[in-house]
Design a protein around this motif. Structure first.
Motif, short mmCIF file in Angstrom:
data_model
loop_
_atom_site.label_atom_id
_atom_site.label_comp_id
_atom_site.label_asym_id
_atom_site.label_seq_id
_atom_site.Cartn_x
_atom_site.Cartn_y
_atom_site.Cartn_z
N ASP A 1 -4.41 -8.94 -2.08
CA ASP A 1 -4.25 -7.55 -1.94
C ASP A 1 -4.29 -7.26 -0.58
O ASP A 1 -4.87 -6.24 -0.12
CB ASP A 1 -5.47 -6.90 -2.81
CG ASP A 1 -6.82 -7.30 -2.09
OD1 ASP A 1 -6.68 -8.31 -1.47
OD2 ASP A 1 -7.93 -6.90 -2.76
N ARG A 2 -3.83 -7.99 0.30
CA ARG A 2 -4.32 -7.81 1.86
C ARG A 2 -3.38 -6.46 2.25
O ARG A 2 -4.18 -5.83 3.24
CB ARG A 2 -3.70 -9.10 2.77
CG ARG A 2 -2.33 -9.29 2.73
CD ARG A 2 -1.84 -10.36 3.59
NE ARG A 2 -2.44 -11.63 2.90
CZ ARG A 2 -3.28 -12.54 3.68
NH1 ARG A 2 -3.36 -12.36 4.82
NH2 ARG A 2 -3.53 -13.63 3.07
N SER B 1 -2.77 2.84 -5.26
CA SER B 1 -2.95 1.47 -4.82
C SER B 1 -3.88 0.66 -5.91
O SER B 1 -3.65 -0.34 -6.19
CB SER B 1 -3.26 1.35 -3.70
OG SER B 1 -2.28 2.05 -2.83
N GLU B 2 -5.08 1.33 -6.10
CA GLU B 2 -5.87 0.51 -6.84
C GLU B 2 -5.82 0.33 -8.20
O GLU B 2 -6.03 -0.58 -9.07
CB GLU B 2 -7.47 1.55 -7.03
CG GLU B 2 -8.01 1.52 -5.34
CD GLU B 2 -7.27 2.54 -4.48
OE1 GLU B 2 -6.50 3.36 -5.04
OE2 GLU B 2 -7.91 2.57 -3.39
N ARG C 1 -5.63 -3.59 1.43
CA ARG C 1 -6.92 -3.41 2.39
C ARG C 1 -6.66 -2.94 3.86
O ARG C 1 -7.59 -2.46 4.32
CB ARG C 1 -7.65 -4.86 2.26
CG ARG C 1 -8.24 -5.14 0.85
CD ARG C 1 -8.93 -6.56 1.00
NE ARG C 1 -8.20 -7.77 0.80
CZ ARG C 1 -7.89 -8.43 1.74
NH1 ARG C 1 -8.38 -8.38 3.05
NH2 ARG C 1 -7.17 -9.38 1.50
N ARG C 2 -5.45 -3.44 4.23
CA ARG C 2 -4.98 -3.02 5.37
C ARG C 2 -4.74 -1.58 5.76
O ARG C 2 -4.87 -1.09 6.71
CB ARG C 2 -3.65 -4.05 5.68
CG ARG C 2 -3.38 -3.96 7.32
CD ARG C 2 -2.22 -5.07 7.64
NE ARG C 2 -0.95 -4.56 7.17
CZ ARG C 2 -0.20 -5.58 6.54
NH1 ARG C 2 -0.65 -6.82 6.65
NH2 ARG C 2 0.83 -5.40 6.40
N GLY C 3 -4.24 -1.33 4.55
CA GLY C 3 -3.83 0.58 4.57
C GLY C 3 -2.79 0.71 5.57
O GLY C 3 -2.10 -0.23 6.22
N HIS D 1 0.75 -1.21 0.18
CA HIS D 1 0.08 0.07 0.01
C HIS D 1 0.62 1.32 -0.03
O HIS D 1 0.90 1.96 -0.86
CB HIS D 1 -1.15 -0.16 1.21
CG HIS D 1 -1.70 1.29 1.33
ND1 HIS D 1 -2.45 1.54 0.19
CD2 HIS D 1 -2.18 2.15 2.33
CE1 HIS D 1 -3.46 2.52 0.63
NE2 HIS D 1 -3.08 2.89 1.57
#
Length: 216
Positions: free
Chosen positions: A71-72, A50-51, A75-77, A38
């Protein structure tokens, strides 16, 4: 074996993909999980969001069963730290499943500057892909760790869940994401350095200063 290959993939290119497949082949066809970070803690910002990077990666591996996207970290940021990710994988996979991260010699040379670097070998094996032009400092911590924990064959990674280092010499493609971004920014075509589906998406979104309607 659960194999993790992390990076910015900004953008993903044939060098990334070929290396992942070569590691898969050396380990008997194991899947490699490509994991875009990320916020990279050891470099500046990325050229694409990121996307966008995730979308390019998904296009790149479409139809290749040995390569999957995880993609964890997106998603975690927040900043993406390997130790945090490995603890999450350990919780999911259990304490007995062999885990391994894949890094190049260039990244491993600075391994002792990673956050919680001493904890990482207690969570996973490390597969080091030797890259031309990069040498470990013979007196540094990464070289010491390789000397103490290094094994010579992939099979040695299977009889314990973590703690070993395997250095591999693989046929590599000398392709740089930095160079690709520069080419696009200068109006030069990066075709054949990355998958055509990725290049189409870059043009469609106008990424890396590319002109969407430019006839490369």
């Amino acid at each position: 074996m659960h194999l993790v290959y992390g990076g910015t993939f900004d953008p993903v290119h044939h060098g990334h993909l070929r290396m992942a497949l070569e590691v898969s082949d050396r380990l008997g066809g194991e899947q490699v999980h490509l994991m875009p970070c990320h916020i990279p803690p050891h470099r500046g910002g990325t050229g694409a969001s990121s996307e966008q990077r995730l979308r390019l990666l998904e296009l790149a591996v479409d139809g290749e069963p040995q390569l999957v996207v995880d993609d964890r970290e997106l998603r975690r940021g927040g900043a993406s730290y390997t130790a945090d990710t490995l603890r999450q994988l350990r919780a999911e996979r259990g304490q007995d499943t062999p885990l391994a991260i894949i890094v190049g010699t260039d990244a491993f040379a600075g391994f002792d500057r990673w956050r919680e670097w001493r904890a990482i070998p207690e969570l996973a094996h490390i597969i080091i892909v030797r890259r031309p032009g990069y040498q470990l400092d013979a007196h540094g911590e990464p070289a010491r760790l390789l000397a103490e924990r290094g094994v010579s064959a992939p099979e040695a990674l299977y009889d314990r869940p973590c703690g070993r280092l395997l250095a591999l010499d693989l046929p590599l493609l000398d392709i740089s994401a930095t160079d690709i971004r520069a080419r696009i920014g200068d109006g030069r075509s990066p075709r054949y350095l990355l998958p055509e589906s990725v290049w189409r998406e870059i043009r469609a979104q106008g990424l890396y200063s590319a002109c969407p309607d430019r006839n490369f």
